[in-house]
Design an enzyme around this catalytic site. Structure first.
Site, PDB file in Angstrom:
ATOM      1  N   CYS A   1       0.817  -1.221   0.000  1.00 29.56           N
ATOM      2  CA  CYS A   1       0.000   0.000   0.000  1.00 29.56           C
ATOM      3  C   CYS A   1       0.845   1.263   0.000  1.00 29.56           C
ATOM      4  CB  CYS A   1      -0.933   0.001   1.208  1.00 29.56           C
ATOM      5  SG  CYS A   1      -2.018  -1.439   1.303  1.00 29.56           S
TER       6      CYS A   1
ATOM      7  N   CYS B   1      -2.069   3.162   2.959  1.00 27.75           N
ATOM      8  CA  CYS B   1      -2.901   2.191   3.669  1.00 27.75           C
ATOM      9  C   CYS B   1      -3.942   2.885   4.555  1.00 27.75           C
ATOM     10  CB  CYS B   1      -2.026   1.254   4.494  1.00 27.75           C
ATOM     11  SG  CYS B   1      -2.855  -0.282   4.977  1.00 27.75           S
ATOM     12  N   ASP B   2      -4.839   2.073   5.081  1.00 34.06           N
ATOM     13  CA  ASP B   2      -6.094   2.542   5.660  1.00 34.06           C
ATOM     14  C   ASP B   2      -5.973   3.704   6.649  1.00 34.06           C
ATOM     15  OD1 ASP B   2      -6.821   0.341   4.229  1.00 34.06           O
ATOM     16  OD2 ASP B   2      -7.781  -0.711   5.870  1.00 34.06           O
ATOM     17  N   LYS B   3      -5.148   3.563   7.672  1.00 34.81           N
ATOM     18  CA  LYS B   3      -5.145   4.563   8.748  1.00 34.81           C
ATOM     19  C   LYS B   3      -4.272   5.768   8.433  1.00 34.81           C
ATOM     20  CE  LYS B   3      -7.785   1.663  10.536  1.00 34.81           C
ATOM     21  NZ  LYS B   3      -7.665   0.740   9.394  1.00 34.81           N
TER      22      LYS B   3
ATOM     23  N   GLU C   1     -10.213  -5.228  13.270  1.00 29.57           N
ATOM     24  CA  GLU C   1     -11.096  -5.609  12.178  1.00 29.57           C
ATOM     25  C   GLU C   1     -11.293  -7.119  12.195  1.00 29.57           C
ATOM     26  OE1 GLU C   1      -9.488  -4.138   8.545  1.00 29.57           O
ATOM     27  OE2 GLU C   1     -10.055  -2.062   8.964  1.00 29.57           O
TER      28      GLU C   1
ATOM     29  N   CYS D   1      -5.296  -1.866  -1.295  1.00 32.04           N
ATOM     30  CA  CYS D   1      -6.247  -2.931  -1.621  1.00 32.04           C
ATOM     31  C   CYS D   1      -7.339  -2.445  -2.567  1.00 32.04           C
ATOM     32  CB  CYS D   1      -6.855  -3.492  -0.344  1.00 32.04           C
ATOM     33  SG  CYS D   1      -5.628  -4.288   0.735  1.00 32.04           S
TER      34      CYS D   1
ATOM     35  N   SER E   1     -13.257  -4.822   8.275  1.00 30.26           N
ATOM     36  CA  SER E   1     -12.536  -4.393   7.088  1.00 30.26           C
ATOM     37  C   SER E   1     -13.528  -3.860   6.073  1.00 30.26           C
ATOM     38  CB  SER E   1     -11.780  -5.587   6.490  1.00 30.26           C
ATOM     39  OG  SER E   1     -11.405  -5.329   5.157  1.00 30.26           O
TER      40      SER E   1
ATOM     41  N   ASP F   1      -3.248  -3.269   7.416  1.00 38.14           N
ATOM     42  CA  ASP F   1      -4.372  -4.056   7.907  1.00 38.14           C
ATOM     43  C   ASP F   1      -4.408  -5.430   7.248  1.00 38.14           C
ATOM     44  OD1 ASP F   1      -4.800  -1.502   8.861  1.00 38.14           O
ATOM     45  OD2 ASP F   1      -6.977  -1.679   8.776  1.00 38.14           O
TER      46      ASP F   1
END
Length: 568
Positions: free
Chosen positions: A29, A102-104, A424, A174, A450, A61
């Site tokens: 990511c 990435c996510d955070k 998650e 992702c 997720s 994640d």
């Protein structure tokens, strides 16, 4: 000191621009952000600034999913925001650009910009390309669902290995409308990321030019004195929620937008998500509930096409300002739709008439919980509780094929405080789908999901078990009712019985007594407030626009500090 780092006389005469990079070698990511930063800094120099790059942390994640390591993911959001704030304040940058993947890293970067309130923007590294497996496209979601298929005998060892090898073919976040792509779109609809630049896929040849343009744009924001408080407004936040609802986006957006509103000192509560989702049709046919991935959305016309549809429907406020200097409506008007594309539906042919997020309340979730309904047509579900006090215990039951149709899986003590970190649950939810139980069981948890999760799954149940919430009182065999039209999640026992159980409840011992995990557990608020780590004011938000502290930025706020810094 800066001369020793390579700066020259002429560099000190230019604005100092922080380049906050969430590059990390662990996972695809953010892996390519080091290269993207080169182009961003080129753009900053071309526009008359001096870039100074620094790093912060990132937790993948996808890598930590299903392990104790996942407890660190949501906690990293706070560390990312805090570390960007510290480096920016410490060096008194004039402006800042945050590179995210990435996510955070995305909400953490936005939270930092809102908190600092100096000119700046977000640039997303872009989505990964889909993999190819047995003649069809796959993402990380398919790997986790493959685990469930393998456990139930529907996939061989060799097939699961081949799927794992194929799912992630290169760099980028992702691929479905999971949390990273959801929050990247949020940053565009908020106005903090340049529309059309952030959503360029990670390996697309246009990404380098996008990085350079973003670097130039930071200097334009500085010259025009456009700060995040002029962009992040209640209107822009509601635009972002509308985008999430219209694309079947991740439930994590609820947590993150509540936290962003808190940093921007704007009033927002969990019920706003249900209100906005209830008036917004699902227009984008995206995984996990749909057919397509982010690279296909980009090829179809991108996030601008989604925005254009929503502006035409009167669901987006087009007058909201963006970092490009143009309004969101002006950006949306430039969308170029690919003829024959099937990813973004017409307004008269939505996938569903209402959006992908539903907020339930009831005696099991007095403060609320979140369900994503994109790709499904749920009404009610009544089942029997199967209670687990950790994610691992529930996964073991799924893996051993002991879950039966009609079960309601209750995973507790996984909330922000109890986990700590609010893990998650994709390992569990995807395994259920892979085992063929996705439509015959339900799940509720004080943890989270997720963006790849789909099915009748209620996350963010609040108050959480570790705080003595009603979820702590559930017992095996209890009847539980999901009533989506009534927006209710109820434990079907008497009020007297529920109160008796809660009165006898005792909090468990904390998992951590020192270090970052213990500090987070001590400070974190309810998920209904965004799991923020600041003592809430007025239900988690303070009124009024954010202010920049004195003696902070070199440009404008404190000329004396600027002169002193440059003299040194």
């Amino acid at each position: 000191m800066l001369r020793a780092s390579g700066l020259r006389d002429e560099d000190f005469k230019k604005p100092l621009i922080g380049v906050a990079n969430t590059w990390i070698e662990i996972g695809p990511c953010n892996y390519h952000l080091r290269e993207l930063a080169v182009h961003v800094k080129e753009g900053i120099r071309a526009a008359g600034g001096t870039p100074l790059e620094f790093n912060t942390v990132s937790i993948s994640d996808g890598i930590t999913m299903g392990t104790q390591g996942m407890k660190t993911s949501l906690i990293s959001r706070e560390v990312i925001a805090d570390s960007i704030e510290l480096v920016t304040r410490g060096n008194m940058f004039d402006a800042i650009i945050v590179l995210v993947g990435c996510d955070k890293t995305i909400p953490g970067g936005i939270m930092a910009l809102a908190r600092l309130n100096i000119p700046g923007l977000i640039l997303y590294g872009g989505s990964i390309a889909p993999g190819q497996f047995e003649g069809h496209t796959v993402t990380i979601q398919d790997v986790y669902e493959g685990i469930g298929k393998h456990s139930s005998g529907k996939m061989t060892d060799a097939q699961l290995h081949s799927l794992e090898v194929a799912a992630c073919p290169g760099v980028g976040a992702c691929g479905g409308q999971y949390t990273a792509n959801t929050m990247a779109m949020v940053s565009e609809f908020l106005g903090l990321a340049p529309m059309g630049l952030s959503s360029i896929p990670a390996t697309n040849s246009g990404k380098a030019a996008a990085g350079k343009r973003a670097g130039e744009m930071v200097l334009e924001l500085l010259r025009e004195e456009v700060t995040p408080s002029k962009i992040i407004t209640k209107t822009s936040i509601e635009n972002a929620i509308t985008g999430v609802a219209a694309t079947g986006g991740s439930t994590n957006a609820v947590l993150h937008l509540l936290a962003i509103a808190n940093e921007a000192q704007l009033a927002l509560n969990i019920d706003d998500f249900d209100r906005i989702s209830g008036r917004t049709p699902i227009l984008a046919d995206l995984k996990p509930g749909g057919r397509f991935v982010a690279t296909e959305l980009f090829a179809a016309g991108g996030t601008a096409l989604v925005a254009k549809r929503l502006v035409e429907a009167g669901l987006l406020r087009g007058e909201a300002l963006t970092v490009s200097g143009r309004t969101l409506g002006e950006e949306a008007a430039d969308a170029k739709e690919t003829p024959g594309q099937e990813v973004v539906r017409k307004l008269n042919n939505p996938l569903k008439p209402t959006g992908g997020l539903v907020i339930l309340k009831g005696n099991l979730a007095p403060e609320g919980c979140v369900i994503k309904v994109a790709g499904h047509d749920y009404k009610t579900f009544r089942g029997t509780a199967r209670v687990f006090d950790s994610e691992e215990a529930c996964f073991a039951a799924v893996d051993s094929n002991t879950i039966k149709p009609g079960d309601v899986l209750v995973i507790r003590y996984e909330g922000p405080k109890g986990g700590p970190g609010m893990r998650e649950m994709l390992a569990v939810t995807a395994a259920l789908v892979g085992a063929g139980l996705g439509d015959s069981v339900a799940l509720l948890t004080d943890g989270r999901f997720s963006g790849a999760t789909h099915g009748l799954m209620a996350g963010h149940v609040a108050p959480e078990a570790a705080s003595g919430g009603p979820i702590a009182a559930v017992r095996d065999g209890d009847p539980i009712l999901f009533d989506l039209p009534a927006r209710k999640l109820n434990l079907e026992i008497s009020d007297a019985e529920l109160q008796q159980r809660l009165a006898a409840w005792k909090p468990p011992a904390p998992h951590f007594t020192r270090g970052v995990m213990a500090k987070y557990a001590l400070l974190v608020s309810s998920s209904a407030l965004g799991a923020i780590t600041v003592v809430p004011q007025s239900q988690g938000v303070a009124q009024g626009p954010p202010s920049t502290p004195p003696s902070f930025s070199r440009s404008g706020q404190n000329a004396g500090a600027s002169d002193l810094g440059r003299t040194l």
